[in-house]
Design a protein around this motif. Structure first.
Motif, PDB file in Angstrom:
ATOM      1  N   VAL A 134       0.826  -1.094  -0.128  1.00 14.44           N
ATOM      2  CA  VAL A 134       0.021   0.237  -0.009  1.00 14.44           C
ATOM      3  C   VAL A 134       0.949   1.253  -0.087  1.00 14.44           C
ATOM      4  O   VAL A 134       1.745   1.226   0.973  1.00 14.44           O
ATOM      5  N   SER A 135       0.559   2.189  -0.967  1.00 13.91           N
ATOM      6  CA  SER A 135       1.552   3.337  -1.152  1.00 13.91           C
ATOM      7  C   SER A 135       0.717   4.525  -0.827  1.00 13.91           C
ATOM      8  O   SER A 135      -0.555   4.398  -1.356  1.00 13.91           O
ATOM      9  N   ILE A 136       1.111   5.708   0.008  1.00  9.28           N
ATOM     10  CA  ILE A 136       0.487   6.948   0.123  1.00  9.28           C
ATOM     11  C   ILE A 136       1.370   8.031  -0.158  1.00  9.28           C
ATOM     12  O   ILE A 136       2.416   7.982   0.006  1.00  9.28           O
ATOM     13  N   ASP A 137       0.683   9.046  -0.846  1.00  6.90           N
ATOM     14  CA  ASP A 137       1.253  10.417  -0.942  1.00  6.90           C
ATOM     15  C   ASP A 137       1.412  10.776   0.501  1.00  6.90           C
ATOM     16  O   ASP A 137       0.570  10.998   1.370  1.00  6.90           O
ATOM     17  N   GLU A 138       2.706  11.264   1.106  1.00  5.65           N
ATOM     18  CA  GLU A 138       2.852  11.641   2.425  1.00  5.65           C
ATOM     19  C   GLU A 138       2.223  12.715   2.987  1.00  5.65           C
ATOM     20  O   GLU A 138       1.834  13.070   4.059  1.00  5.65           O
ATOM     21  N   ASP A 139       1.654  13.620   1.995  1.00  7.23           N
ATOM     22  CA  ASP A 139       0.872  14.816   2.149  1.00  7.23           C
ATOM     23  C   ASP A 139      -0.415  14.644   2.935  1.00  7.23           C
ATOM     24  O   ASP A 139      -1.122  15.135   3.452  1.00  7.23           O
ATOM     25  N   TYR A 140      -0.912  13.094   2.955  1.00  7.87           N
ATOM     26  CA  TYR A 140      -2.147  12.524   3.364  1.00  7.87           C
ATOM     27  C   TYR A 140      -1.751  11.697   4.616  1.00  7.87           C
ATOM     28  O   TYR A 140      -2.750  10.896   4.994  1.00  7.87           O
ATOM     29  N   LEU A 141      -0.861  12.039   5.163  1.00  7.23           N
ATOM     30  CA  LEU A 141      -0.507  11.309   6.604  1.00  7.23           C
ATOM     31  C   LEU A 141      -0.652  12.270   7.615  1.00  7.23           C
ATOM     32  O   LEU A 141      -0.409  13.470   7.511  1.00  7.23           O
ATOM     33  N   ASP A 142      -1.026  12.016   8.835  1.00  5.06           N
ATOM     34  CA  ASP A 142      -1.063  12.763   9.864  1.00  5.06           C
ATOM     35  C   ASP A 142       0.253  12.870  10.571  1.00  5.06           C
ATOM     36  O   ASP A 142       1.170  12.307  10.276  1.00  5.06           O
ATOM     37  N   GLU A 143       0.283  13.452  11.808  1.00  7.41           N
ATOM     38  CA  GLU A 143       1.485  13.764  12.406  1.00  7.41           C
ATOM     39  C   GLU A 143       1.939  12.488  13.243  1.00  7.41           C
ATOM     40  O   GLU A 143       3.209  12.420  13.646  1.00  7.41           O
ATOM     41  N   ASN A 144       1.051  11.526  13.169  1.00  2.00           N
ATOM     42  CA  ASN A 144       1.728  10.087  13.859  1.00  2.00           C
ATOM     43  C   ASN A 144       2.004   9.089  12.624  1.00  2.00           C
ATOM     44  O   ASN A 144       2.168   7.854  12.797  1.00  2.00           O
ATOM     45  N   GLY A 145       1.846   9.691  11.224  1.00  2.04           N
ATOM     46  CA  GLY A 145       2.313   8.542  10.152  1.00  2.04           C
ATOM     47  C   GLY A 145       0.998   7.804   9.731  1.00  2.04           C
ATOM     48  O   GLY A 145       1.271   6.786   9.056  1.00  2.04           O
TER      49      GLY A 145
END
Length: 181
Positions: A134-145
């Motif tokens: 599963v890959s995600i654009d890091e802009d869509y992660l919260d402060e806890n990853g």
């Protein structure tokens, strides 16, 4: 009082899934696949009729599955209403494609969350895929990853009204709130 509506399917919400593959020449293609979901732990299910994508699945045995968002609604609908046999949907839409590092399939950068999959089975239009990564654009992660679902604004298909809807507010904790009874 309840009212019977007959046997017309009224299943909701339906994720708006973008299924991307490579053809025999390594050219990327994508389609909007509205009939899909979780099959088992680390497996997805998609129901497909005959498309360019189905030929690619049989050839490459790999695909990516991305979740459409409010931001990608128009191109996501385009990917569902135009055939890859008639038009180069990637070129016309202007999306950016990079190869997956894990499977022989493209990742479309405009979609923040992508499941990278191998084909477990594909019979009678029923695709079962193994999620390899599963890959995600890091802009869509919260402060806890963790994935910030609200920030992504994932859309669902409303089959009652033939519209797309943004998933809404968090109203409770799964596997927890029921213990309060």
């Amino acid at each position: 009082m309840r009212k019977d509506l007959g046997n017309k399917m009224q299943f909701m919400p339906l994720p708006v899934l973008m299924l991307a593959t490579y053809d025999q020449d390594g050219k990327a293609n994508v389609m909007n696949a509205a009939w899909g979901g979780v099959y088992d732990y680390n497996q997805v299910y998609v129901s497909l009729s005959k498309h360019k994508t189905t030929d690619n699945l049989e050839l490459k045995k790999a695909f990516t599955l991305s979740f459409a968002t409010k931001k990608t609604e128009k191109i996501s609908d385009y990917f569902g209403v135009v055939s890859g046999n008639k038009e180069d949907k990637i070129a016309k839409s202007g999306v950016h494609v990079t190869p997956s590092k894990h499977v022989d399939a493209p990742i479309i950068e405009e979609y923040p969350l992508t499941l990278e999959c191998t084909v477990e089975s594909f019979e009678d239009g029923n695709l079962i895929g193994n999620v390899v990564n599963v890959s995600i654009d890091e802009d869509y992660l919260d402060e806890n990853g963790k994935i910030d679902v609200d920030k992504m604004e994932i859309i669902a298909f409303d089959m009652v009204n033939n519209t797309y809807r943004v998933l809404g507010e968090n109203v409770g904790k799964a596997f927890k709130d029921g213990f309060d009874l």
